[in-house]
Every structure is written in structure tokens, then in C-alpha cells.
Design an enzyme around this catalytic site. Structure first.
Site, PDB file in Angstrom:
ATOM      1  CE  LYS A  17      92.389  31.509 -10.193  1.00 37.91           C
ATOM      2  NZ  LYS A  17      92.007  30.652 -11.867  1.00 37.91           N
ATOM      3  CE  LYS A  46      82.909  23.125 -12.228  1.00 33.02           C
ATOM      4  NZ  LYS A  46      84.259  23.502 -11.075  1.00 33.02           N
ATOM      5  CG  HIS A  63      93.906  18.027 -12.571  1.00 30.60           C
ATOM      6  ND1 HIS A  63      94.486  19.356 -11.439  1.00 30.60           N
ATOM      7  CD2 HIS A  63      94.955  17.860 -13.236  1.00 30.60           C
ATOM      8  CE1 HIS A  63      95.497  19.705 -11.913  1.00 30.60           C
ATOM      9  NE2 HIS A  63      95.773  18.455 -13.598  1.00 30.60           N
ATOM     10  CE  LYS A  77      82.309  27.392  -8.011  1.00 30.19           C
ATOM     11  NZ  LYS A  77      83.553  27.418  -8.265  1.00 30.19           N
ATOM     12  NE  ARG A  78      82.933  24.043 -18.974  1.00 31.40           N
ATOM     13  CZ  ARG A  78      83.330  23.846 -20.096  1.00 31.40           C
ATOM     14  NH1 ARG A  78      84.559  24.089 -20.417  1.00 31.40           N
ATOM     15  NH2 ARG A  78      82.708  22.986 -20.531  1.00 31.40           N
ATOM     16  CB  THR A 118      92.561  27.432  -9.003  1.00 30.39           C
ATOM     17  OG1 THR A 118      91.392  27.923  -9.814  1.00 30.39           O
ATOM     18  CG2 THR A 118      92.918  26.793  -8.285  1.00 30.39           C
TER      19      THR A 118
END
Ligand code: 26Q
Length: 798
Positions: free
Chosen positions: A646, A540, A356, A534-535, A642
Site C-alpha cells: 500500500k 516486526k 500465513h 502494523k501490529r 501488505t
């Protein structure tokens, strides 16, 4: 397989069952019942409905001698189960009516269940979606994990800064599980290995008991139910009476304390903290219990160990359970007399490994000394595995290297298939971290692009859109999501688009009401809801988002009467407690929010909201209400994502880079329905090779220079010029994640988003095209891929 209606019940019957549980299971009468009592009674009544399909599934698996899948994961980020079960049993209407008859409000009862937050983020939530799909597809499967007493920490903001408190989901009774005191295994640690008559015998120093708790996981329409088996650590002897009698009360409690520590708390994804002994013990604890359990089940059915791989598939969710390889070999060799080479071959034929992450700092390594001290026999077995690997392949890649045990290499070498989680990620796995092992084992690396369960992430969380879809194309898309393509002919139908718009508006109103209640913030529901959830991590790039927000704020102030598109920037996410820079990013977002939300010039046009403690339940409110999905990671860093799926499924176009599954989302929804910007993974590699790229990019962007200058001057920190020194230094000097290089392209693309959003018809069509194009991203498709390409498992549907 059971027929869908075997779990059916009328509202009157259900109300009776709820009352019965209220009286007999909770010992309460209706006059004195609290919300908790009602919620627990409903849960127990629903759980009763799951038991028949659960038994039937177990029976069908046993009778048909079907291959079983074992999904080993340190994390299962399940969220609430009550609504999941309600929806999957198709009982929403019945539950609403029964609760109304009892004078209870559906939404309040549902919201009373604490989130089971037994995971950090994507990896844990993927495991939960997979459990839903395995049951929906009627593939016999067990999820194996840890029953943490405390899930992921709760996040609070104090003066804009993240503080963490312990989460306590088990403080209340957990309605969905069945304790299995008879299913318990001794798990050993430490000690030494002796050679006794040519046999290796492990004499451990410590032993704890792994005790099973089972939760049935029911699939769509109750046709099948698998088991999630979570292990709790318990002492082998509850209490040291001898010490107690001596008056040594601390020593008397020692066995219990030691054992309980192991399943006490979920580790927050903390790549900065290395070599934590307790984490290694957790990994071995749940993996060893799971392997023992599956072998016991296999042997109890009368099979021979030679046939293990034809009836058992074990999937490793990242390297956290990678010790499964050596443990399986150890049991086969030391306990069942299998020859070492044959044992390794059998283990490999059973095992699959999912990678991952490519982030080098996130690849698990254990100091060899620590590892050998805790798992001395496994250390020996790893040497055997490594020697065979070196001899058979001529590769020079080692598991034991530079004083470390490399869990990635171990998992790779012990698995017959290794998969990445998006097309791009799987390619990069081949080209980078495992390039040499790919050459040594050609064909072992494959791709299985992630997916999400449409039951939770559309049917359950988005009633407005669900109704529109079902009215338009009929039911059946819930377990055949590709049918969403049938919406495509309606994309030019204004009646359909108006309803799509109305559904989004309803969801935005729901979010606005929730935020007002929780946060005290009043939002303009006509503004664009721009969401990044998200984290918090540098790769990110939440900081790029907030820098862009500041730049936009500047430009609105420069030209307050311009043609601006009102926006609300919504952030959600937690930072690992030890990740200082991520915590600074949180504080900056909160500081910027405090400054600009009160600016009378801009506040009608731009707001920033960061509700604390983002979790699965919050995602279920945010995602349906999103207009714009922020997927802006540095290309090559996000394995898949993911949340991106969504959001797009729920009619929220993406602004994003060519990273992870964004690439495939864009292909599926059409490039014209996706706002692409930024460097590609290849560009990123090339740019990093240019010395001084960060400074150069900042100096070339007056807009970014201005923003960084304001932060440095303390505009958002009450004049404190040092508060964000870490972020600024990072951006000027290293900028490993290329925020500066992508900034202008990001800003410009955001303005393009503004323009399109103002054309309501065009925007709605784009949003609906996202929903219509996302059918492929069902986790049912992903699980079919694993079953076919890795597990050799089939559905028991007939
Ligand atoms: C490691 C060592 C010590 C303590 C914790 C950890 C740890 C825990 C969790 C390391 C990593 C994780 C989680 C990783 C994760 O969630 N990865 C995400 O997986 C998703 C599902 O495949 C992808 O969509 C995301 O792109 C990926 O970041």
C-alpha cells in the site's frame, strides 16, 4: 453482466432518495436530523443501488451453473463501507453534490461510519481485499465469517501505556447488512458418539443456532456483487420459561448467554494464550454453518454430491477454519451415506489452504482432550484421515501428535493445494514447517503472492494521486493496475514530477491537519514522514526503529548545526493484550516521543508521533502521506506484508529487509528505488547458530551501546532504571530477532535515505517509480492466480 451505468443516478435523484430514507427509514425530518441520521440515510440510498447488481449476479451464477468460491475466514477487516461503495459505484461526485444540496459535508458524513474491525491485521485485511477483487473480477463467491458483536479492541494510551477497551461497532445500526432469519443452522458441541447399527451417531450436549447476516460486496463500477455472509450465534430457545417460572432468573437466561458468547468478541491475535475452548467453538461454529450452507445450496440446485468438487471451491484462510475438512467428511459420511475414503477425496478436491505464518508459536494446536470433548465425532474422523495419510504416503507426520491436534497438518493433508503468500514465504514453507509433508505430497505447495485492492488503497484514499494518474495515462488502471507502467515514460518529465510532489504535499498537509486535530501535534510538513504501521511484534522490530531514533537524536544533539534532514517518525499499531514485551515497546516509543519532542535542540529536526488506535480508516490517511515506508522485519519472519504494498503504491519508497513480499516489491520497483539493508533469511539462520551473537553485536556498536545505556539509566523514563529491563535483557541475552545484528546497517541506510531525500528531484522520481512499478501487486492479480491454480473458477464476465 450489468453495464457500469445501470447503477447510475443523478445528484438530484440521490438527494431525493436520501431525504426519503431520512423520513421513512429513520423517521426524522431534515430539521432534526443528526450526522448519524444523514449518514444512515445516505448508506441506505447507496445500498439500494447495490441490490440490482447483487440480484443479477446471483441469477447469472445460478443460470450458468458456475463454480462458486467459498472463502472461509475468521476475520474480515473491512473498515468503512460507505466510501468503498461510493467509489465502486463511481458516485463520488454525485454523492458530494447531493450532500452539498442537503447542507451536509461529504468528509464528515463519510467519517461518521464506525470501522468494521472484524480482524486483527494483515490476514483479515487480505480477506477484505480479496472480496473486493472477487466482485471486480465477477467470480461467483461468498465470504464466510463471524459477525462479532465486538471487533478488535480499541487502543488508548495512559501514561504512554496501551489500555484496551471493548469496541462496539454494532451499537449503532449496521447499514449495509441484511438479516436472514430464515437462514439458520443448528451447530452442536460436546456429548458423545454412539455406534448405532454400524453407524456413528453424534449425540451432542450443546446446540446453538448460527444465523446469517448478508452484506453485498460490490465490485468496481458495480458490474458484479458477491455476498459476505457473517454468522451470529443465537440460542435455540430464547428463554427458559420453566426456570423463570420457578423464579430462577439466572437459569432462565442461560441459553441466551451461552449462545451469545460464541459470536461476542474477536480474539486478539494472542499466541501466548493457548487452548482456549471458546476460540475452538468459534472456529467450529462458523465453519460448520458455512459448510452446511454451501451443501444446502448445492443440493437445492439438484446436483449430486459426486459433483461437489466440480462446482465448489473452499478456501481456508489459515488454519482457523481447518475443521472444514473433517466437518465436510462428517456430513458426507454420516448424513449422506458416502463411503469414508470417497468422502475424504471429495473434501480434499474442494479444499485449499493458505498459510500465513511460519512462527512456530502461531501454528494452531489444540489439546487433544479438549478437542475430543468438544468435537468427539470430528476426533474420530481425524483418526481416519490420519490413518489413510500414513498408509498412502508412508510419511510419519501426524495430525494427532504428543497429545495435540495439529491444525496445520490437518489443513495440509485435507487440501489439494497449500499456498504461501509471497515467493520467499512459500519457499520457506517448503523448506521448514511443511518440509516432510511437501515430500509426501510433491507439488501441493504453491505460491500466491498477496495483493491489495487499488480501489480502496489508491482510488479512494488518495484523490490527489488518483487525479494525476488519470490525467497522465487515462482511466482504466483501477481494474488493470499493470497499466501504471505507462507512468514510466513520465518519470523524467518535470511537469509530472512536480505534480507528483504536489499530490504528496497535499496528502501530508491532510495528515498534519488530522494529527493536529486528533493529537494536538504540530508537524512540519516539509519534514520527511517516516511511517511504520502494523501490529506491534518483536519480529516486526518497531524497537529497532525507536532505537535508531534515539541514536539519531544523540547525533543531532552532538552536532546541532549539522546538515540534518528533518524527520517525523510516525508509528501506528496495537499489541496483543497479553504480549508484555510488545506493550513495553509501545511504552518506550511513547516515552521517547515525550522526551525528544520537547527537546528545544532537536525538535525542529526530529519528532515522534504515535496516534492511538490504528485501524483501517487511519491507514487511509497515513498511507498517502508517507514519504518512507518502514518494512524492517527479521528476514524470514514476515510472511508477506501488505502494508508494504500500500505504501509503495502510494509513492513511498521502502527501507527494508529481504523479507516477505519486500523481495518482490524491490524487483518490481527496481533496486535503485528501494533502500535495502540487513541480514538475509539465510544469514539469520547462520547467525543464530553463533553463540553470544547478540552481546557481541552490541559491543561492536558504540552507537547502540550508548542508546541501550541511556534507556538503562532512565533517560526516557524519568530516572526509572527498571522500566525497560525486559527489552534490554532480551536484547543483551537472546535477541532472537537480531535487532543488534542489523542495527548499524539500518542506521547507515537511514542516513543514505536522508541524503537522497534532500535531493528533491531524485526523491520524487524514486517515489513516482514506486507507484509506476507496483501494478503487479493488485489483489486482482492474486485472485486470478487462486482462480486458475487452486479453484478452477472462472469469471462470469461476458
Ligand atoms: C490464533 C490463535 C488464537 C487467537 C488468534 C490467532 C491468530 C489470529 C490472527 C493468529 C494469527 C492471526 C493473523 C495473522 C496474520 O495477520 N498474518 C499476516 O498475514 C498477512 C496476509 O497474508 C501477511 O501479509 C503477514 O505477513 C502475516 O503476518
Amino acid at each position: 453482466m450489468l453495464k457500469p451505468n445501470d447503477t447510475h443516478i443523478t445528484a438530484t435523484q440521490l438527494a431525493g432518495e436520501i431525504s426519503r430514507h431520512l423520513n421513512l427509514s429513520l423517521g426524522k425530518d431534515a430539521a432534526h436530523a443528526s450526522l448519524y441520521d444523514w449518514r444512515m440515510s445516505l448508506s441506505l440510498a447507496l445500498r439500494d443501488r447495490v441490490v440490482a447488481p447483487w440480484f443479477a449476479s446471483t441469477r447469472a451464477t445460478y443460470e450458468g451453473q458456475h463454480k462458486r468460491v467459498y472463502y472461509l475466514s475468521m476475520e474480515f477487516l473491512i473498515g468503512r463501507l460507505i466510501e468503498d461503495v461510493t467509489i465502486n459505484l463511481d458516485l463520488e461526485g454525485v454523492v458530494r453534490e447531493a450532500l452539498a444540496d442537503l447542507g451536509q459535508d461529504y468528509a464528515s458524513v463519510m467519517a461518521d461510519e464506525p470501522d468494521a474491525a472484524l480482524g486483527n491485521g494483515g490476514l483479515g485485511r487480505l480477506a477484505a481485499c480479496f472480496m473486493d477483487s472477487l466482485s471486480t473480477l465477477a467470480i461467483p463467491a461468498y465470504g464466510y465469517g463471524i459477525r462479532y458483536e465486538h471487533g478488535l479492541f480499541e487502543q488508548h494510551f495512559e501514561n504512554g501505556q496501551q489500555v484496551e477497551t471493548a469496541e462496539g461497532w454494532l451499537a449503532q445500526r449496521h447499514a449495509w447488512e441484511f438479516e436472514r432469519p430464515e437462514v439458520a443452522y443448528k451447530i452442536h458441541f460436546g456429548g458423545h458418539v454412539a455406534d448405532e447399527d454400524g453407524r456413528a451417531v453424534w449425540h451432542p450436549a450443546e446446540t446453538v443456532l448460527a444465523s446469517a447476516y448478508d452484506t453485498p460486496v460490490v465490485g468496481w463500477q458495480g458490474r458484479w456483487a458477491n455476498t459476505l455472509r457473517l454468522w451470529a450465534a443465537k440460542p435455540i430457545k430464547l428463554f427458559d420459561l420453566e426456570s423463570f417460572n420457578r423464579g430462577d432468573y439466572v437459569a432462565a437466561n442461560a441459553p441466551e448467554r451461552l449462545a451469545r458468547t460464541i459470536s461476542r468478541v474477536l480474539y486478539p491475535d494472542d499466541t501466548t494464550e493457548e487452548g482456549k475452548e471458546l476460540r475452538l467453538k468459534q472456529e467450529y461454529f462458523f465453519t460448520a454453518a458455512s459448510i452446511k450452507d454451501l451443501i444446502r445450496r448445492f443440493l437445492s440446485e439438484g446436483h449430486r454430491l459426486d459433483d461437489l468438487a466440480s462446482l465448489v471451491a473452499i478456501q481456508l484462510n489459515d488454519t482457523h477454519p481447518a475443521i472444514a475438512g473433517p466437518e465436510l467428511v462428517r456430513l458426507l459420511v454420516d448424513h449422506h451415506g458416502v463411503e469414508m475414503g470417497a468422502a475424504i477425496d471429495t473434501a480434499r478436491a474442494c479444499l485449499g489452504y493458505t498459510n500465513h505464518t511460519l512462527l512456530p508459536e502461531a501454528l494452531e494446536r489444540w489439546p487433544e482432550g479438549l478437542f475430543q470433548r468438544i468435537l468427539p465425532r470430528h476426533h474420530q474422523i481425524i483418526i481416519e484421515i490420519q490413518n489413510r495419510h500414513l498408509a498412502e504416503t508412508g510419511s510419519d507426520i501426524r495430525i494427532l501428535d504428543h497429545g495435540n491436534v495439529n491444525m496445520g497438518e490437518l489443513a495440509f493433508i485435507m487440501a489439494h493445494k497449500v499456498n504461501g503468500v509471497s515467493a520467499l514465504h512459500s519457499d520457506l514453507v517448503k523448506q521448514t514447517v511443511f518440509a516432510d509433508l511437501d515430500a509426501a505430497y510433491p507439488g501441493r505447495i504453491i505460491n500466491q503472492t498477496n495483493g491489495i485492492t487499488p480501489r480502496r488503497w489508491l482510488q479512494s484514499c488518495n484523490p490527489a494521486l488518483r487525479a494525476l494518474i488519470t490525467d497522465t495515462i487515462g482511466s482504466g488502471w483501477q481494474d488493470d493496475l499493470e497499466r501504471l507502467q505507462e507512468l514510466k515514460p513520465h518519470l523524467d518529465d518535470t511537469g509530472f514530477l512536480d505534480r507528483f510532489d504536489a499530490a504528496k504535499a497535499a496528502n501530508k498537509a491532510r495528515l498534519a491537519a488530522w494529527l493536529k486535530d486528533r493529537h494536538g501535534t504540530v508537524l512540519d510538513p516539509a519534514a520527511m514522514f517516516d511511517i511504520q504501521i502494523k501490529r506491534i511484534h518483536e519480529y516486526k522490530r518497531q524497537h529497532m526503529n525507536i532505537l535508531e531514533t534515539i541514536a539519531l537524536w544523540n547525533e543531532i544533539r552532538d552536532n546541532p548545526n549539522g546538515d540534518w534532514t528533518p524527520r517525523v517518525k510516525i508509528f501506528g499499531g496495537k499489541a496483543a493484550p497479553g504480549y508484555a514485551l510488545a506493550k513495553s515497546i509501545i511504552r518506550l516509543i511513547n516515552d521517547v516521543a515525550a522526551t525528544i519532542n520537547t527537546d528545544p535542540v532537536t525538535r525542529e529536526l526530529l519528532q515522534v508521533v504515535f496516534p492511538e488506535n490504528y485501524n483501517v480508516s487511519m491507514a487511509e490517511i497515513l498511507i498517502p502521506a508517507s514519504d518512507l515506508s518502514e518494512q524492517i522485519s527479521t528476514a524470514g519472519k514476515e510472511a508477506s506484508g501488505t502494508g508494504n504494498m500500500k505504501l509503495s503504491l502510494n509513492g513511498s519508497p521502502t527501507i527494508g529487509t529481504l523479507d516477505g513480499a519486500n523481495v518482490e516489491i524491490r524487483d518490481h520497483v527496481g533496486p535503485e528505488n528501494f533502500f535495502l539493508f540487513g541480514l538475509t533469511a539465510e544469514d539469520v539462520r547462520a547467525r543464530r547458530a553463533q553463540p553470544g551473537y547478540a552481546r557481541e553485536a552490541i559491543e561492536a556498536s558504540p552507537r547502540l551501546m550508548r542508546v541501550l545505556g541511556q534507556i538503562a539509566e532512565g533517560v526516557f523514563s524519568g530516572g526509572d532504571t527498571h522500566r525497560y529491563g525486559d527489552i534490554l535483557h532480551n536484547l543483551w541475552e537472546h535477541d532472537y530477532f537480531l535487532v543488534s545484528c542489523d542495527f548499524d546497517a539500518y542506521f547507515d541506510t537511514q542516513r543514505e535515505v536522508d541524503t537522497v531525500y534532500r535531493d528533491r528531484a531524485r526523491w520524487t522520481r524514486m517515489a513516482a517509480a514506486n507507484t509506476a512499478g507496483m501494478g503487479w501487486f493488485s489483489s486482482d492479480r492474486t485472485i486470478r492466480g487462486y482462480a486458475r491454480d487452486i479453484w478452477g473458477a472462472t469469471s462470469v464476465a461476458h
